[in-house]
Every structure is written in structure tokens, then in C-alpha cells.
Design an enzyme around this catalytic site. Structure first.
Site, PDB file in Angstrom:
ATOM      1  N   CYS A  60      -0.335   0.028  -0.478  1.00  0.00           N
ATOM      2  CA  CYS A  60       0.274  -1.284  -0.256  1.00  0.00           C
ATOM      3  C   CYS A  60       0.628  -1.481   1.218  1.00  0.00           C
ATOM      4  O   CYS A  60       0.998  -2.578   1.624  1.00  0.00           O
ATOM      5  CB  CYS A  60       1.510  -1.455  -1.132  1.00  0.00           C
ATOM      6  SG  CYS A  60       2.813  -0.251  -0.803  1.00  0.00           S
ATOM      7  N   GLU A 105      -3.049  -5.218  -0.248  1.00  0.00           N
ATOM      8  CA  GLU A 105      -3.364  -3.877  -0.766  1.00  0.00           C
ATOM      9  C   GLU A 105      -4.774  -3.475  -0.319  1.00  0.00           C
ATOM     10  O   GLU A 105      -5.664  -4.322  -0.169  1.00  0.00           O
ATOM     11  CB  GLU A 105      -3.317  -3.874  -2.302  1.00  0.00           C
ATOM     12  CG  GLU A 105      -1.954  -4.190  -2.887  1.00  0.00           C
ATOM     13  CD  GLU A 105      -1.150  -2.952  -3.225  1.00  0.00           C
ATOM     14  OE1 GLU A 105      -1.713  -1.842  -3.231  1.00  0.00           O
ATOM     15  OE2 GLU A 105       0.051  -3.115  -3.511  1.00  0.00           O
TER      16      GLU A 105
END
Length: 572
Positions: A506, A549
Site C-alpha cells: 500500500c 496499491e
């Protein structure tokens, strides 16, 4: 208030060290550690202090990564003196550490306020005087792409991902010269990237996508009223003000309604809003989780000197408010209470207490139902999470006989989504309650080819891999924002059964070191054939923010080089 009292108040406000008079500060007991090694990790340094040397440090601060010096705080003078005695001339990684007592840092809020007052007095313009409304400040800090068309947002994010991958390729080539020629060929094939980058994935739902938010209770600078919303800045930058969330597009309407209704309760209560500067007041936080017509609220307060009877009265009041009172339009289905004493110290955060309604909410991803508790990790964008997990499965390409090793498995979401694509799923997580939830989620979905284990990945990976029923093991890694522990990466590398790693990040820039560690050459410390990047895909989980992401598939270098050699022989 008398003139003397007023004078004292002004003095307190202007004194950036007044906070030291209070008993919650560890700045009184600080040391400076100098001559640190050229290369070290903060977690590694923290473990040295607290696990190996048992020094009970409270917090560690550095100015930058691999800084040659660091400041370490303790809770009392005895711990500080013990640390000085132990660390003086202590040799770490070949460096003799130097220790000095350090002066406490000034309160950043008071310091900034003084600077602004001085600038105002001298007619000097400051950044705070720039024409910018509270709403604009809030949007700029929470959804910085609020005024950017979504197509353009995707382009910007894809460019950021490409920069990370290019930097990764260059660093990997520098660290492992054996890979240099192969990386150059990859760059030629993939427009300067070390591996193929697939088209970015994104959901059609770009607004109101957050299923979890932590709202701060504070004072609105514009209205001077208690407000439930988000900070418009930070304590370090000199503000504790909170702005309303009405016009933030990433928050669902159901949460906005609940926030307003809880805000009405706060404003009508005899309890005060928590003041982070003086550590007074009670209302601190409202955490909200939503899923398919379900809404969970966790009301967080600082108990201060409230008696057990007063706390019990508060809990009864908040239950009545949301269950049968004026708060019923919020449609709360699950209500919890939490004491929050010091947000920065996990030891001071008491577990949540269920007050009313359901104990959990339930969400569905890829046809599977997941049970979500207040503390459980669950991706904040449900539709985005489905795209993310599908991308991970696509890159992993598991065979029917493969074992998927879900590292940092949390409540088992990724691993269980793999379950019908492989023969076995083995999950590892350090948090015991998460493993309990993962097993319950497996039972909830009648998944029988999975098992989950408590422990640190670096400690139990080897033992868990022995449980793999086949020789083809794929490790799926979805670590916290800071990335995976270096020891865990080296443990993955030294297990020959693991042929492939799918890394879900992330924060790709923060995980860059992890990516490089997979491909380092073998050495006395690093065992096992390197893992190199073969394919990647970006998934936008956070519209209107700058976050994106990145999923990368790594494969063993010996297999990739063998395939490449065979391909070249066929061409010739």
C-alpha cells in the site's frame, strides 16, 4: 479572573516547555545516541534497545533514515540512567555508540503559536496567512486530488508507480551485478521498467468508498464549537483544529449522518472535548465501520478522573441515545466503547467494550463472507479490495496442487480468496485475535483447505512451510505500510519450496527496500536463490488521494534465467 491569573495563563501559553510540568511527558528523560552505524533499521534499533538490552525505551526519534544520531526517551530517570550506563561505548555493528543526556524538545504547538505571534507583531507574512478556507485545508490534507478529474488521477498514480519500479530496477541492478544484463533486457522490453506493468485496475465507485474512518473530536476554528471530523493540520505544525467532513467525497453518506448525530450528542454533553495540548477533556475519537446496511461505531474517550459510576452512566446514556433516542436516525447496528489514554502508546489503549447491538459486521468479497470486529484489519475500500485480490491471484497463477502461504494474513481475507484456486492455504499472523477471526471466516465460508498460525513470520515460516502438501509454494505478502521485516524476507528466500512471491504494497516507496532484498546476491547473511520481479499491476484503492496499491510478482532467478536461456536457444 484576576490580572495575576491572566498573566500566568499568558506565560503558560508562551512557554513551549510548560508541558514538562505535567506527568505524561517522557521528554524529561531523553538521551542522544550518537555514532550509529551507516545502515540500520528503526525496528532493528528498537529491538536492540528493548528486546536485547531490556532498556524500556518509550519512543525513538530520528531526523531521517540511517541518521548517525537518534533521540531516545524513557518514562523515568532510573530507566534513563540505566540506558546511559549500558549504552556508553556499547559496540553495535562495529560502531562504538556515544551517549549524551539530551534537553527536552519544545512543544511544537506552542512554539508555532509563538512564531506566528512574533511574525504578526513584525508584520511578517506567514503561510498561515495565505487565503485558504478551512474546507480547502481539509480537502488538501485528506483528498489532495479533490479537484482533479479521475482519469487524470489514474495517470498521475501510474506515473508514480513507474517511478518506483524504475528506481527499483536501478537499485537491484546496482546491488546484484549478476542481474544487470537481464534487467537491461527487461527495461528494453518494458519501457524502462524491470518487469511488465499491466493496466491499472480501478473500481467504478470512486466516491463514498471508505468503509472505515477514525474521526477526531475537537474544536472547529471557524465556529469554536465541539466538532467531530478530521484534523485540518497536525500538532507538530501548530494546530489542533478539527473541520467538518460534510464535503469530503470519499466518506459515505451513512457515516456523515452518524458523525453529525454523534456531534449533537457531544455538544449537548456535560463532558468536554479532549485538549491534546493540556491533556484535559474527555471526547477523543469516533471510529466508524460500515458494510451492507450495517454500521459499527466505537466511541473513544479519555476517562480522566471519571469514577466507575460516572463511566457507567455515560455508557448507558450513549446506548439509549443511539438505540431509542435522538440518535436512532444514524441506524447504528453495533456500538462499542473504548478508553483512550494516550493514543501514541498501544499499552495505554484499552480494548474495545461492546455496549449494544451486534458484536460484528459482515462484508462480502469474491462471494465470501467475512466477519469484522472493531480491531480487525480489513481493506478500507471493499470493491477495490476485490480488484486487488483478483490481481494478486492473476499474478500468482496458482496451480490446483499449489500451497498458498499467506504471510501477514490478518483475518484471512487474501488467503481465503485463493482457497478455491489451490490445494492448500496456510496463514501466518502475529496478532492472536486475527487468527481466531481467520479461522472463523474459514468456517463461515465452509473452507476446509486452510489453516492459520500465530507468530512472527521470521520465526515460524520454516516450520509452517513443512506443512505444505506440495512442492509448489507461493508466498503472498500483504504487510503493514512500513513493509516486511528484513529477517522475514531472508527467511522466505532460504526456503527452496517457495518458488514465487506475490507482494501487495500500500506504500510502494516505503517497500522499495523489501523489493531489493528479495533480489540481493547470496552472501553469509542472505541464503537462497534471489527472487526477481516478473510482472506488476497497480490497483487504485484510494480515489482522490495520492495513494495507490502495487502488486509485484517475484520468481526465482534460476528458473527465470533457465527459461530465458531456453528461449534464446530456440531463437538461434
Amino acid at each position: 479572573m484576576s490580572d495575576a491569573e491572566g498573566s500566568n495563563e499568558i506565560t503558560t501559553i508562551e512557554n513551549p516547555y510548560a508541558y514538562l510540568e505535567r506527568d505524561f511527558s517522557s521528554e524529561n528523560f531523553k538521551i542522544e545516541v550518537k555514532n550509529l552505524p551507516k545502515f540500520y533499521g528503526m525496528n532493528e534499533f528498537r529491538k536492540l534497545l528493548n528486546e536485547k538490552l531490556k532498556l524500556h525505551s518509550n519512543k525513538i526519534k530520528t531526523t531521517r533514515k540511517n541518521s548517525p544520531y537518534a533521540f531516545v526517551c524513557f518514562r523515568n530517570e532510573e530507566d534513563r540512567e540505566n540506558a546511559i550506563n549500558v549504552l556508553t561505548n556499547y559496540k553495535w555493528k562495529g560502531y562504538d555508540l556515544q551517549i549524551l543526556k539530551a534537553k527536552p524538545a519544545p512543544d511544537p504547538l506552542v512554539k508555532k503559536r509563538k512564531e506566528n505571534a512574533e511574525d504578526l507583531h513584525s508584520n511578517k507574512k506567514t503561510k498561515t496567512e495565505e487565503v485558504c478556507s478551512q474546507e480547502e485545508k481539509l480537502k488538501n490534507s485528506t483528498i489532495p486530488y479533490h479537484n482533479v478529474e479521475y482519469d487524470q488521477q489514474l495517470k498521475l498514480k501510474l506515473e508514480d508507480i513507474k517511478k518506483v519500479l524504475k528506481k527499483f530496477g536501478s537499485e537491484l541492478s546496482r546491488q546484484n551485478t549478476e542481474l544487470k544484463n537481464w534487467i537491461e533486457k527487461q527495461k528494453f522490453l518494458y519501457d524502462g521498467l524491470p518487469c511488465e506493468l499491466l493496466d491499472i485496475r480501478f473500481s467504478d465507485t470512486t466516491e463514498g468508498y471508505r468503509n472505515k474512518c477514525e474521526f477526531t473530536v475537537g474544536i472547529d476554528e471557524d465556529t469554536n464549537l465541539p466538532t467531530v471530523g478530521f484534523r485540518i493540520g497536525s500538532y507538530v505544525k501548530g494546530t489542533t483544529a478539527v473541520g467538518p467532513v460534510d464535503n469530503l467525497v470519499h466518506i459515505p453518506e451513512s457515516m456523515k449522518v452518524a458523525v453529525k448525530i454523534f456531534q449533537d450528542y457531544v455538544r449537548s454533553s456535560d463532558l468536554k472535548v479532549f485538549d491534546p495540548e493540556h491533556h484535559t477533556g474527555h471526547f477523543r475519537q469516533l471510529m466508524a465501520r460500515s458494510a451492507q446496511n450495517q454500521l459499527m461505531l466505537v466511541v473513544g474517550i479519555h476517562p480522566q478522573d471519571l469514577t466507575d459510576d460516572q463511566l457507567s452512566e455515560f455508557k448507558t446514556s450513549i446506548v439509549e441515545y443511539f438505540s431509542v433516542g435522538k440518535g436512532t436516525p444514524a441506524k447504528v447496528t453495533s456500538l462499542y466503547f473504548q478508553k483512550i489514554v494516550k493514543k501514541n502508546h498501544r499499552d495505554d489503549i484499552v480494548p474495545t467494550e461492546h455496549l449494544w447491538g451486534d458484536t460484528h459486521i459482515y462484508e462480502t468479497i469474491m462471494g465470501l463472507k467475512f466477519k469484522i470486529s472493531p480491531e480487525a484489519f480489513f481493506q478500507i475500500n471493499t470493491k477495490g479490495a476485490e480488484l486487488l485480490y483478483k490481481a494478486a491471484i492473476e499474478l500468482a497463477e496458482p496451480s490446483e496442487n499449489a500451497t498458498v502461504l499467506d504471510v501477514c494474513c490478518g483475518t484471512g481475507t487474501i488467503g481465503l480468496c485463493f482457497a478455491n484456486k489451490c490445494s492448500q492455504v496456510l496463514g501466518i499472523e502475529v496478532i492472536p485475535q486475527a487468527i481466531v477471526d481467520a479461522k472463523e471466516n474459514a468456517t463461515l465460508n465452509s473452507i476446509e483447505n486452510s489453516d492459520f498460525f500465530v507468530g512472527k513470520a521470521e520465526d515460524i515460516l520454516g516450520n509452517i512451510c513443512f506443512k505444505a502438501t506440495g512442492e509448489d509454494v507461493i508466498a503472498v505478502v500483504d504487510p503493514p505500510r512500513a513493509g516486511l521485516q528484513k529477517r522475514a524476507i531472508f527467511q522466505i528466500r532460504k526456503i527452496p519450496k517457495i518458488n514465487k512471491v506475490v507482494y501487495v504494497s500500500c506504500n510502494p516507496m516505503a517497500a522499495l527496500q523489501n523489493f531489493v532484498d528479495f533480489g540481493r546476491p547470496e552472501s553469509k547473511k542472505v541464503h537462497g536463490v534471489p527472487l526477481v520481479p516478473t510482472k506488476a499491476v497497480a490497483v487504485d484503492m484510494f480515489p482522490y488521494t495520492k495513494h495507490c496499491e502495487l502488486v509485484i510478482c517475484f520468481e526465482r532467478w534460476d528458473k527465470i534465467s533457465s527459461k530465458q536461456l531456453q528461449s534464446e536457444e530456440l531463437v538461434s
